[in-house]
Enzyme design. Structure first.
Site, PDB file in Angstrom:
ATOM      1  N   SER B  22       0.825  -1.209   0.000  1.00  0.00           N
ATOM      2  CA  SER B  22       0.000   0.000   0.000  1.00  0.00           C
ATOM      3  C   SER B  22       0.858   1.257   0.000  1.00  0.00           C
ATOM      4  O   SER B  22       0.341   2.363   0.057  1.00  0.00           O
ATOM      5  CB  SER B  22      -0.910   0.004   1.228  1.00  0.00           C
ATOM      6  OG  SER B  22      -0.128  -0.097   2.406  1.00  0.00           O
ATOM      7  N   ASN B 112      -2.939  -2.268  12.889  1.00  0.00           N
ATOM      8  CA  ASN B 112      -4.393  -2.073  12.827  1.00  0.00           C
ATOM      9  C   ASN B 112      -4.841  -0.782  13.508  1.00  0.00           C
ATOM     10  O   ASN B 112      -5.678  -0.044  12.988  1.00  0.00           O
ATOM     11  CB  ASN B 112      -5.125  -3.252  13.474  1.00  0.00           C
ATOM     12  CG  ASN B 112      -4.933  -4.545  12.692  1.00  0.00           C
ATOM     13  OD1 ASN B 112      -4.286  -4.543  11.640  1.00  0.00           O
ATOM     14  ND2 ASN B 112      -5.484  -5.637  13.196  1.00  0.00           N
ATOM     15  N   HIS B 158     -38.899  22.926 -13.723  1.00  0.00           N
ATOM     16  CA  HIS B 158     -38.926  22.066 -14.921  1.00  0.00           C
ATOM     17  C   HIS B 158     -38.187  22.736 -16.084  1.00  0.00           C
ATOM     18  O   HIS B 158     -38.487  22.471 -17.238  1.00  0.00           O
ATOM     19  CB  HIS B 158     -40.369  21.758 -15.362  1.00  0.00           C
ATOM     20  CG  HIS B 158     -41.252  21.227 -14.274  1.00  0.00           C
ATOM     21  ND1 HIS B 158     -41.535  19.890 -14.132  1.00  0.00           N
ATOM     22  CD2 HIS B 158     -41.904  21.852 -13.257  1.00  0.00           C
ATOM     23  CE1 HIS B 158     -42.339  19.718 -13.098  1.00  0.00           C
ATOM     24  NE2 HIS B 158     -42.574  20.890 -12.546  1.00  0.00           N
ATOM     25  N   SER B 279     -10.994  24.317 -28.631  1.00  0.00           N
ATOM     26  CA  SER B 279     -11.123  23.070 -29.367  1.00  0.00           C
ATOM     27  C   SER B 279      -9.939  22.918 -30.311  1.00  0.00           C
ATOM     28  O   SER B 279      -9.444  23.907 -30.847  1.00  0.00           O
ATOM     29  CB  SER B 279     -12.423  23.095 -30.169  1.00  0.00           C
ATOM     30  OG  SER B 279     -12.332  22.280 -31.314  1.00  0.00           O
ATOM     31  N   LYS B 285     -14.419  28.026 -30.466  1.00  0.00           N
ATOM     32  CA  LYS B 285     -14.956  27.500 -29.219  1.00  0.00           C
ATOM     33  C   LYS B 285     -14.336  28.079 -27.940  1.00  0.00           C
ATOM     34  O   LYS B 285     -13.134  28.293 -27.874  1.00  0.00           O
ATOM     35  CB  LYS B 285     -14.796  25.969 -29.174  1.00  0.00           C
ATOM     36  CG  LYS B 285     -15.596  25.223 -30.203  1.00  0.00           C
ATOM     37  CD  LYS B 285     -17.112  25.398 -30.091  1.00  0.00           C
ATOM     38  CE  LYS B 285     -17.695  24.777 -28.849  1.00  0.00           C
ATOM     39  NZ  LYS B 285     -17.641  23.326 -28.803  1.00  0.00           N
ATOM     40  N   GLU B 292     -18.132  21.587 -16.575  1.00  0.00           N
ATOM     41  CA  GLU B 292     -18.399  20.224 -17.046  1.00  0.00           C
ATOM     42  C   GLU B 292     -17.613  19.180 -16.262  1.00  0.00           C
ATOM     43  O   GLU B 292     -18.147  18.141 -15.854  1.00  0.00           O
ATOM     44  CB  GLU B 292     -18.041  20.102 -18.528  1.00  0.00           C
ATOM     45  CG  GLU B 292     -18.945  20.897 -19.456  1.00  0.00           C
ATOM     46  CD  GLU B 292     -18.415  20.871 -20.883  1.00  0.00           C
ATOM     47  OE1 GLU B 292     -18.908  20.057 -21.674  1.00  0.00           O
ATOM     48  OE2 GLU B 292     -17.489  21.661 -21.185  1.00  0.00           O
ATOM     49  N   TYR B 319     -10.258  -6.786  12.025  1.00  0.00           N
ATOM     50  CA  TYR B 319      -9.610  -6.268  10.837  1.00  0.00           C
ATOM     51  C   TYR B 319      -9.617  -7.328   9.742  1.00  0.00           C
ATOM     52  O   TYR B 319      -9.341  -8.495   9.989  1.00  0.00           O
ATOM     53  CB  TYR B 319      -8.158  -5.856  11.145  1.00  0.00           C
ATOM     54  CG  TYR B 319      -7.499  -5.213   9.951  1.00  0.00           C
ATOM     55  CD1 TYR B 319      -7.632  -3.847   9.727  1.00  0.00           C
ATOM     56  CD2 TYR B 319      -6.795  -5.961   9.023  1.00  0.00           C
ATOM     57  CE1 TYR B 319      -7.055  -3.247   8.613  1.00  0.00           C
ATOM     58  CE2 TYR B 319      -6.219  -5.368   7.903  1.00  0.00           C
ATOM     59  CZ  TYR B 319      -6.350  -4.014   7.708  1.00  0.00           C
ATOM     60  OH  TYR B 319      -5.805  -3.423   6.599  1.00  0.00           O
ATOM     61  N   GLN B 324      -7.962  -2.333   3.641  1.00  0.00           N
ATOM     62  CA  GLN B 324      -6.917  -1.545   2.985  1.00  0.00           C
ATOM     63  C   GLN B 324      -7.493  -0.742   1.819  1.00  0.00           C
ATOM     64  O   GLN B 324      -6.974   0.309   1.451  1.00  0.00           O
ATOM     65  CB  GLN B 324      -5.809  -2.480   2.486  1.00  0.00           C
ATOM     66  CG  GLN B 324      -4.702  -1.756   1.756  1.00  0.00           C
ATOM     67  CD  GLN B 324      -3.454  -2.632   1.625  1.00  0.00           C
ATOM     68  OE1 GLN B 324      -2.939  -3.157   2.603  1.00  0.00           O
ATOM     69  NE2 GLN B 324      -2.992  -2.801   0.411  1.00  0.00           N
TER      70      GLN B 324
END
Lengths: 467, 467, 467, 467
Positions: B22, B112, B158, B279, B285, B292, B319, B324
């Site tokens: 890890s 742990n 709406h 673009s 553009k 977004e 555990y 992990q």
């Protein structure tokens, strides 16, 4: 230098740059992006949109860049922190290499169709690899099954001992689950094998391009029939994510069983030490980490599927920047599956099976009770009635601390006097676990004949697919 | 060198090592891990479990390692590919530095409880940062609202024009949504502020440790009342993931509106160029990429929440290695939120508001129809009846291509002859959009007085929290 | 009366009964369950496990029960609150009807294989219906496309006007998306068409049953090759849930566009009044409820997919009670899709297209900028260079409040003096939107020829599939 | 009759009606809707918007309708198939009862604020009930813990025997998990206790309404500070869904353990027969259905949380029809939790604990290895060294088929000759499981003193909260 900006008077905000750049993850597509560019400029030349010599210069430049990038990445010298995306990086390098001719490469295309075709080429390779690794797993399962055709164990429902089966019978259930996964990946090539190249931003180009030519050059069997669909379609990514999710689901199920079988309490198997890890505090521990991690990683792969669906929800056509978010999650899923399948098959193959414990477990838990009910229902007692009578016998033997085979004929007749004529000496043949398994010659059942034949077919399937 | 393995005769499989390590993601906790170790050995010395001089050597060694790691990470020289996890890395380095005394550091603890306390310290800092960034966003909203207290716009339901509001009224709705997010993060500190240290593997230790001492040293206000709960609890990670999900949800909503307002068709706002991108094919553009991306990234954060719930589902205590998998997803969420909030507030602040277009949009779409119904229901027509009558008027004016204000008193009386006495000259006051907004002095409504007072309170709240 | 309990001394707890009973939702399978039982007893008789007369009595009884249930459900007289599940209900009724012979029906089977085969038969019908409804939608799209082959509109990326397309071109993108959905549903029959019957609880039966016979009788093309897999496999449910999710995804995309096009600001379309609803307070409103509900319901269908994956995660083989939870979610998805597809196609067909507004929208937003860049790159300026030059022209015309076509040849040459010889009178042909669309004869592009041919093929596909 | 339609010339499509109507699920809110209407008209009268006598007629009518609906629903005579929603149904009935005065009820309000306030009142009751049921579960846990303070069992990590604990210690870990759930539900009241009433459609009303008055009448402590936020906020539903998800997560964990403990192999517990069910084919089975269903239902509750987040993603303000989809999923979660908690506590309370088996399980698996390492590290061997030495001892005793306590002092000294002086007779005291548990007097650990005191506090907490 970005591929746009002619109309911009200011620099974009640094924070936007940081969040917007995709190079840190899309650089893994470099090789595909170059292949696509080569196919594209070949077509441009063929269609007289650029000259043959322009084409040659571009292609040569791209090939050099490909080699350079390969080396940089291999040697961890690739610095991905300076450019908007892999397309920009490659075009910029090409400029440095061959000058302004590089500017012709992007004629009649857009990053919208480029990234889609890159991803499809990449996924084709990924699926080929996934399938190969999956065959290794299927092969590991048939191998260990072969050694355990007569290894009797309790079949479980509700994690309660239910009916006798064999370890091979149990494991081969997973073979078929993974086979379905294998076929789903294979099937998904149908939608991947369609080229979006030439869709450009969304509406094709007024240049006289030949979409079929590039599709063929890149090994696609079809082209998108609608250019707007070509740049907006992400179904193939969803399909990969879903197919990966079912694979991880099945792996999570097998892992759960391995973890349970490997407990001191079950002791049905012992994992090979090399597939376990220890504890920093408890000196005695050998933990089934790989099985646990695999089970845990199913959540990740499910989450990635969900992420991609959510991201796409409610987007209008054609391209939206949200779509950039399709990549990291599918890459994470791809890497996860690859890492798991790289080691899981060997773990399975090297499982140490404790056949005695499995057989012993069949002696307790009345797993021959169904057979006893079947016995009675062969004597014109309806199955429903037989089921109830055996229920009573179970209460009796449980109280006595006995098993069903311990009951003498006399005892049976005494407990169920109305049905005394139904019990015969042959009853003990039926109650015998091994007999009962081999009596069960249902198609797909646990009998040795059945399983042997199924393993045989499975092996042939693997060999056929491995070619 | 791993922290275990005394009982192992073989190396673990390479594939397991790769999937098991890890360090590539938990190295970001190095500073917290060192702080925890220092607090731990201080306590060990205080309790006479190790000597004062052993403590001093360990603490000094750890401080040096902290500095070294800080530098390596800063200079991108940190090689994370050789060790199981950050705990192992630090203990190994300590060995190199101070010799076998290093081996005393792990007395009466386990990885742990260590990882749990590391994560909690880290999350405390993360939440402090998240809150600070969130205040920036809330502040950006109040600022732009302040400039738009009398900017009339249609309120939508709406996505249809519904009733007149002001831009400030609309934006301030988001202030309160983000305020709830802010408070949820704040609230989540309650569960984070509980120390698991001393839970060891799962059952505490037979050494005479003092859990309250380490908790206090590390700034926790409480300790876990059950050591098994201490190592298995991940509620605080789920809470962070959920609170992040609601924040991203609200950002996705605002982003959707920004994208829509920024279209040519709406033209209610224009994004500052620095928060858009261009673009590679279309020279004209300017795309709202940040909005977004933010909307798209909500899927990622929702997916991470789901991943963590799925991973935890059905695990037994205490555990399991699956745990992990709690880290990468929450780290990804943390990084996502940080990246978004680092730039989103400036984008909001620099929005160019097209007040004329907004006001113009109020002229069409009959957004004063409710006011007309209210007008009639003030003349003892029930609201339900008034609603129907106005419905008819709308049909009429729509056919005629007019708006409601275009109707003369005579026309009104002619169309609804039975109600002719209800219509008076004052009707045009009611139909006037600006009047109608300022007539609406409902608490929390769009009138200037209301909004001004609300913005004022909002600013005070921000100032209070920023301290 | 339950189908078990012989060994039980007490009643089960009321709360368990309430949560355990599945009759309230699995009663919809009654017809399939009866078909399965009939096939099963026919096989039992054929194999001499029960007699021909027993078979006849059972079959007749079942047929009567089928009629009774049909009537009760139709007349809403079916009381589902008294029994554990549909299997128990039917067996209990059979007992009442034909007495103890009913007890023979369950010979050599279990509810584990029974429910699996019921679900598969049900899903076959569901998929047939889904496909039929989906064809209606595809047909509605081709119809409205046919009327809009020359309806010019801006194509959007990032919801910004990008390049000129036609409404037909845009809508047909959805045709192909739904076609993929259609094919995915069709494909999923491959895994559904495999019979689990005869797997019994998990290990087949010692009775000499013939699984192929029942499979054939019920119209399955294959049988499960492993009985444990037969009772535990739920892949086919996941596949349905996933295929439904992609369908709802595409519907959410189309709905978003319909909602946006239907705003006052866009006014590209007007929904037929019958597919909108009003407001209880605002008399003027006509809200696009169906499109909104459909978009919203995508969340539900995604959630159901997630639910089924999560439920299955980490389960050991073979049957676990958790599996009962596979039904309500897939039923909800099935009902959702059916309800949406029952009305969505007519809404699409009856859309009122505002062609003028669409065309008008092409005049602003510089959507011919790409064409201008293409024009220049035909004059031996590299596309990248041409892109930049046009960027500058855009800045100029934007400042002047003009469009690109407003620029005179002189102006063009003045602004870009170095490239003055590149500009010719023919430039205005290229800048003309209609020309530009018809010049784009890219395969899959917007030109009338292309789209007409594609619609033609689409119609033929629909006709072929409808047979 | 709908509450709108004045401007409509046609009926809405049948399919839209079917998908649009919410009465089939929102009728459960009838009582809250009526309470809200009563509070609203009282305020209207107080503010002189309607007359006192109009108010009285409306209130009386509503009270009658409340009684009627109560009866109809109780007697299952309520036909929900004819109206758009519960608000329409009640207003229509009121019209029938008191005539056109009914039309005044909807003055200065909208269904947008009405449904929000209904849901909040409903959720307040739901949370009160959830908390009460949760206390039952917490109480069941303390009760069974009390009986098992000295019941020794192995504590597990990785489902491998790790260190000795007691059953009470293990179970009490769940007490604290459920306590956190309890507090999260309690905390969520903070956001629920805010009234949206008077927000109307989205912008308040030009009538002189008093939002604080209705808020107080309905028992809310605050009002929304922004009317647009008032109608669009769904955070409180997300919070309920999330809090329910963590509760179900913890229940899934406990259920997994119950299922495992209840296997023949573990045999740590036996479930009371009344909380299990049987098999239709296997007469001996007693399956832990409730635990399995609960585990399975966690997927459903997680899925509902995801559904609500997805549905809300990317919606613009203020009300969109998508929001109607907030109800069925949260209702399903509410019903699920109620059904589970109605029976789960009794199952827990009646668990039959097999103390002998638990104790026996401590003898194998080297769970005293950590204690041995601790023993050595008390003799100035660093813990890391001690850990390694014990690892070697474990290898030795495992080969010999012995346990650590079986080793004589001489053997110990022989195996580890360099450390021979470290071993003393007192080692056996340390290796003794019971001693070791009681030596572990870590705060929150397994010792009897600790657990007794913790159970005592837990009981006091429950009593305090139950009042």
């Amino acid at each position: 230098m970005s591929l746009w900006g002619g109309r911009y008077s200011n620099q974009i905000a640094e924070g936007l740059y940081n969040i917007n750049s995709s190079l840190s993850f899309d650089f893994r597509l470099y090789h595909y992006d170059i292949r696509v560019s080569i196919a594209h400029v070949k077509m441009l030349a063929e269609q007289d949109i650029i000259s043959q010599s322009e084409k040659s210069r571009i292609v040569e430049g791209l090939k050099e860049i490909n080699k350079e990038l390969e080396l940089e990445i291999k040697n961890k010298k690739f610095d991905y922190m300076q450019t908007e995306d892999i397309h920009t990086l490659i075009e910029n390098r090409l400029f440095k290499k061959i000058g302004k001719t590089a500017g012709k490469m992007h004629t009649a295309r857009s990053r919208n169709d480029q990234i889609a075709v890159d991803m499809k080429l990449y996924l084709k390779d990924v699926i080929r690899d996934t399938k190969r690794l999956l065959l290794n797993l299927m092969s590991a399962i048939t191998q260990i099954s072969k050694d355990n055709i007569v290894t009797i164990m309790p079949g479980y429902t509700h994690l309660q001992r239910a009916q006798p089966i064999t370890f091979a019978h149990h494991l081969m259930a997973y073979f078929y689950k993974f086979k379905r996964d294998y076929e789903r990946f294979d099937n998904s090539l149908r939608n991947i094998n369609v080229s979006p190249l030439g869709s450009c931003a969304l509406s094709g180009s007024s240049f006289d391009i030949d979409r079929k030519m590039t599709a063929e050059e890149l090994g696609f069997s079809k082209i998108y029939k609608n250019t707007i669909d070509g740049v907006s379609d992400r179904d193939y990514i969803l399909e990969y994510n879903f197919n990966a999710a079912t694979l991880m689901l099945h792996l999570s199920n097998l892992s759960e069983e391995i973890i349970i079988w490997n407990t001191s309490e079950f002791s049905f198997i012992e994992l090979n030490e090399s597939y376990t890890t220890g504890s920093s505090i408890m000196p005695q521990k050998k933990n089934p980490d790989l099985a646990e991690l695999t089970r845990g990683k199913s959540g990740r792969v499910f989450g990635n599927l969900m992420q991609s669906l959510i991201m796409l929800k409610g987007l209008p056509l054609a391209y939206n920047k949200d779509l950039q978010e399709d990549k990291e999650s599918v890459f994470d899923t791809i890497d996860t599956i690859k890492a798991v399948l790289a080691v899981y098959p060997s773990m399975v193959k090297k499982i140490n099976v404790n056949k005695k414990r499995m057989e012993l477990a069949c002696e307790k838990g009345f797993i021959n009770a169904t057979e006893l009910a079947n016995y009675l229902s062969r004597r014109n007692i309806s199955f429903r009635k037989a089921h109830k009578l055996v229920g009573k016998l179970v209460i009796y033997v449980e109280k006595e601390g006995k098993s069903l085979t311990d009951l003498s004929l006399k005892e049976l007749q005494k407990i169920l006097p109305e049905y005394s004529e139904c019990f015969d000496e042959d009853i003990y043949n039926y109650l015998d676990i091994k007999n009962s398994i081999n009596n069960t010659d249902t198609d797909g059942g646990p009998s040795s004949t059945e399983i042997t034949s199924k393993i045989d077919k499975a092996e042939k399937y693997i060999v056929k697919e491995q070619i």
